[in-house]
Motif scaffolding. Structure first.
Motif, mmCIF file in Angstrom:
data_model
loop_
_atom_site.group_PDB
_atom_site.id
_atom_site.type_symbol
_atom_site.label_atom_id
_atom_site.label_comp_id
_atom_site.label_asym_id
_atom_site.label_seq_id
_atom_site.Cartn_x
_atom_site.Cartn_y
_atom_site.Cartn_z
ATOM 1 N N VAL A 267 -18.859 12.689 2.215
ATOM 2 C CA VAL A 267 -18.030 12.430 3.390
ATOM 3 C C VAL A 267 -18.867 11.685 4.418
ATOM 4 C CG1 VAL A 267 -16.544 14.437 3.022
ATOM 5 C CG2 VAL A 267 -18.584 14.653 4.468
ATOM 6 N N ALA A 268 -18.183 10.968 5.307
ATOM 7 C CA ALA A 268 -18.869 10.213 6.355
ATOM 8 C C ALA A 268 -17.862 9.864 7.444
ATOM 9 C CB ALA A 268 -19.500 8.940 5.789
ATOM 10 N N PRO A 269 -18.330 9.589 8.667
ATOM 11 C CA PRO A 269 -17.432 9.099 9.725
ATOM 12 C C PRO A 269 -16.950 7.688 9.402
ATOM 13 C CG PRO A 269 -19.498 9.949 10.626
ATOM 14 C CD PRO A 269 -19.693 9.807 9.156
ATOM 15 N N LEU A 270 -15.838 7.307 9.998
ATOM 16 C CA LEU A 270 -15.259 5.988 9.748
ATOM 17 C C LEU A 270 -16.255 4.842 9.956
ATOM 18 C CD1 LEU A 270 -11.729 6.400 11.381
ATOM 19 C CD2 LEU A 270 -12.177 5.930 8.957
ATOM 20 N N PRO A 271 -17.036 4.815 11.043
ATOM 21 C CA PRO A 271 -17.879 3.627 11.282
ATOM 22 C C PRO A 271 -18.988 3.427 10.255
ATOM 23 C CG PRO A 271 -17.549 4.877 13.311
ATOM 24 C CD PRO A 271 -17.081 5.741 12.193
ATOM 25 N N THR A 272 -19.469 4.518 9.631
ATOM 26 C CA THR A 272 -20.616 4.391 8.732
ATOM 27 C C THR A 272 -20.261 4.619 7.268
ATOM 28 O OG1 THR A 272 -21.199 6.730 9.073
ATOM 29 C CG2 THR A 272 -22.223 5.104 10.541
ATOM 30 N N ALA A 273 -19.011 4.958 6.977
ATOM 31 C CA ALA A 273 -18.623 5.263 5.596
ATOM 32 C C ALA A 273 -18.680 4.009 4.727
ATOM 33 C CB ALA A 273 -17.222 5.855 5.570
ATOM 34 N N SER A 274 -19.018 4.206 3.448
ATOM 35 C CA SER A 274 -19.047 3.108 2.489
ATOM 36 C C SER A 274 -18.262 3.495 1.239
ATOM 37 C CB SER A 274 -20.486 2.709 2.162
ATOM 38 O OG SER A 274 -21.184 3.795 1.609
ATOM 39 N N GLU A 275 -18.462 2.743 0.163
ATOM 40 C CA GLU A 275 -17.562 2.778 -0.990
ATOM 41 C C GLU A 275 -17.394 4.163 -1.608
ATOM 42 O OE1 GLU A 275 -17.009 0.495 -5.298
ATOM 43 O OE2 GLU A 275 -18.590 -0.080 -3.907
ATOM 44 N N GLY A 276 -18.452 4.971 -1.658
ATOM 45 C CA GLY A 276 -18.348 6.276 -2.291
ATOM 46 C C GLY A 276 -17.994 7.403 -1.345
ATOM 47 N N ASP A 277 -17.655 7.072 -0.083
ATOM 48 C CA ASP A 277 -17.454 8.087 0.951
ATOM 49 C C ASP A 277 -15.978 8.324 1.265
ATOM 50 O OD1 ASP A 277 -20.212 8.198 1.190
ATOM 51 O OD2 ASP A 277 -20.259 6.747 2.830
ATOM 52 N N VAL A 278 -15.722 9.519 1.775
ATOM 53 C CA VAL A 278 -14.399 9.892 2.277
ATOM 54 C C VAL A 278 -14.492 10.000 3.798
ATOM 55 C CG1 VAL A 278 -12.563 11.609 2.232
ATOM 56 C CG2 VAL A 278 -13.931 11.194 0.174
ATOM 57 N N ALA A 279 -13.606 9.313 4.497
ATOM 58 C CA ALA A 279 -13.544 9.376 5.954
ATOM 59 C C ALA A 279 -12.138 9.803 6.361
ATOM 60 C CB ALA A 279 -13.900 8.025 6.571
ATOM 61 N N PHE A 280 -11.941 10.050 7.651
ATOM 62 C CA PHE A 280 -10.618 10.474 8.111
ATOM 63 C C PHE A 280 -10.321 9.892 9.484
ATOM 64 C CE2 PHE A 280 -13.175 13.334 10.557
ATOM 65 C CZ PHE A 280 -12.405 13.683 11.661
ATOM 66 N N LEU A 281 -9.035 9.857 9.808
ATOM 67 C CA LEU A 281 -8.593 9.473 11.151
ATOM 68 C C LEU A 281 -7.956 10.700 11.793
ATOM 69 C CD1 LEU A 281 -8.052 7.065 13.202
ATOM 70 C CD2 LEU A 281 -5.709 7.213 12.382
ATOM 71 N N GLY A 282 -8.571 11.172 12.890
ATOM 72 C CA GLY A 282 -8.031 12.327 13.584
ATOM 73 C C GLY A 282 -7.345 11.996 14.888
ATOM 74 N N ASP A 283 -7.510 10.763 15.381
ATOM 75 C CA ASP A 283 -6.963 10.381 16.679
ATOM 76 C C ASP A 283 -6.666 8.886 16.644
ATOM 77 O OD1 ASP A 283 -6.801 9.546 19.492
ATOM 78 O OD2 ASP A 283 -7.564 11.539 19.959
ATOM 79 N N ARG A 284 -5.505 8.503 17.175
ATOM 80 C CA ARG A 284 -5.110 7.088 17.135
ATOM 81 C C ARG A 284 -6.027 6.197 17.974
ATOM 82 N NH1 ARG A 284 -0.463 5.791 14.667
ATOM 83 N NH2 ARG A 284 -0.307 3.840 15.838
ATOM 84 N N ARG A 285 -6.845 6.798 18.811
ATOM 85 C CA ARG A 285 -7.820 5.990 19.554
ATOM 86 C C ARG A 285 -8.791 5.289 18.615
ATOM 87 N NH1 ARG A 285 -10.744 10.060 23.379
ATOM 88 N NH2 ARG A 285 -10.538 11.316 21.490
ATOM 89 N N PHE A 286 -8.950 5.834 17.404
ATOM 90 C CA PHE A 286 -9.922 5.294 16.465
ATOM 91 C C PHE A 286 -9.274 4.412 15.404
ATOM 92 C CE2 PHE A 286 -11.594 9.393 18.020
ATOM 93 C CZ PHE A 286 -12.681 8.903 18.724
ATOM 94 N N LEU A 287 -8.072 3.942 15.659
ATOM 95 C CA LEU A 287 -7.423 3.023 14.721
ATOM 96 C C LEU A 287 -8.255 1.763 14.457
ATOM 97 C CD1 LEU A 287 -3.650 3.275 15.710
ATOM 98 C CD2 LEU A 287 -4.669 3.936 13.525
#
Length: 343
Positions: free
Chosen positions: A40-60
């Motif tokens: 797992v990883a945060p959206l900004p640093t995630a790469s091909e093998g990672d799972v990220a998520f969106l919890g708030d529309r501010r981060f669209l």
């Protein structure tokens, strides 16, 4: 892929297909069910093998630019998902991501204890009775560990450090000449919870604590490890007793934090900042270089460099004093008017 959880502190568990992951965390596959993911990883640093998520529309915008191999999103955010990402749809995306974290990363347990000879750089290291040293611990020359202290697996301690009795240190990298007074708690999980249909669930904390050279930490102070990135205390910063520092805080060099100060998660503090006793700071705020926060202040917005703030909610000192004088005059005038009316 980014740095990811430090292998000295976290065990990497087997990879899963997106389809298998969705079944175990509770989500609907929109596409990419046969793709393999392993972290797992945060959206900004995630790469091909990672799972990220969106919890708030501010981060669209971060979702749209993410390199994550799989994203967990609510149905309302599907328009921003990158074309190449596998997608799991969930109304509780952060909770689903927290469940995924547990499937890929596991803290290394304290299942074995090293001898002093195995952990120490040389025979100048002193370890008092009752100390527990986890697997992979390293202790630099001239350091002393107090009685009944527990140093967790993988922790690295620099030279000429003094660690008091009944201290616990985990998930941490500690520089030279660091002092931890009795009862300090370094590297406990930060406070993070995600809402779910069954109530709030803990979000795994996968980061570290970094204490740079010359840091002092008072008795019974708590410094939480990062949620994914690191909690960092800068060189020569001095922290009093009974201080609370939340996950992902980054504190600069030569700062002073008096007793009962509390920093919420993800606070950034510049060099040379001073906090009076019982000062409190809300999450995701920035305190500029050489700023001062008065005792008892409650900080709910960023403080520019060099300014002194006081009060609750905290304000620039001159503004706070003007308002205090005005309130005192108003209260005094009403008191006099009430007395005259009774005469």
């Amino acid at each position: 892929m980014g740095r990811g959880p430090d292998a000295r502190f976290f065990e990497r568990l087997p990879s899963l297909t997106v389809g298998a992951l969705a079944e175990r965390i509770g989500g609907e596959i929109l596409r990419g069910g046969d793709r393999t993911v392993s972290a797992v990883a945060p959206l900004p640093t995630a790469s091909e093998g990672d799972v990220a998520f969106l919890g708030d529309r501010r981060f669209l915008p971060a979702l749209a630019e993410s390199g994550a191999g799989c994203v967990i999103v609510p149905a309302s955010a599907l328009e921003a998902v990158p074309a190449g990402a596998a997608v799991i749809v969930s109304p509780e995306a952060q909770a689903a991501w927290a469940r995924a974290s547990l499937l890929f990363h596991r803290p290394i347990p304290l299942s074995a204890s090293l001898t002093v000879e195995q952990a120490a750089e040389d025979d100048s290291v002193v370890v008092e009775p009752g100390v527990i040293l986890g697997d992979g611990v390293r202790i630099g020359r001239g350091s002393r560990i107090g009685a009944n202290t527990v140093i967790g697996p993988g922790v690295q301690i620099g030279r000429d450090c003094v660690i008091g009795s009944n201290v616990t240190v985990g998930f941490a990298l500690i520089g030279d000449r660091v002092r931890l007074l009795s009862g300090a708690r370094i590297g406990e999980p930060g406070f993070g919870a995600a809402g779910s249909r069954g109530g709030p669930i803990d979000v795994p904390q996968l980061g570290r604590v970094i204490l740079q050279d010359g840091v002092s930490v008072g008795a019974n102070t708590c410094i939480d490890r990062g949620a994914y990135d690191d909690t960092v205390i800068g060189e020569n910063t001095k922290i009093d007793n009974l201080v609370m520092i939340g996950h992902n805080c980054v504190i600069g060099r030569n700062c002073l934090l008096a007793a009962n100060t509390g920093l919420s998660g993800s606070v950034t503090v510049g060099d040379g900042v001073m906090f009076g006793g019982k000062a409190g700071v809300g999450d995701h705020l920035s305190i500029g270089e050489a700023a001062r926060v008065a005792a008892g202040a409650g900080v709910l917005q960023d403080i520019p460099a060099g300014e002194t703030w006081s009060g609750y909610p905290a304000k620039p000192l001159r503004q706070f004093l003007r308002e205090a004088v005005w309130l005192a005059k108003q209260a005094s005038g009403k008191a006099r008017a009430g007395k005259a009316g009774n005469d």
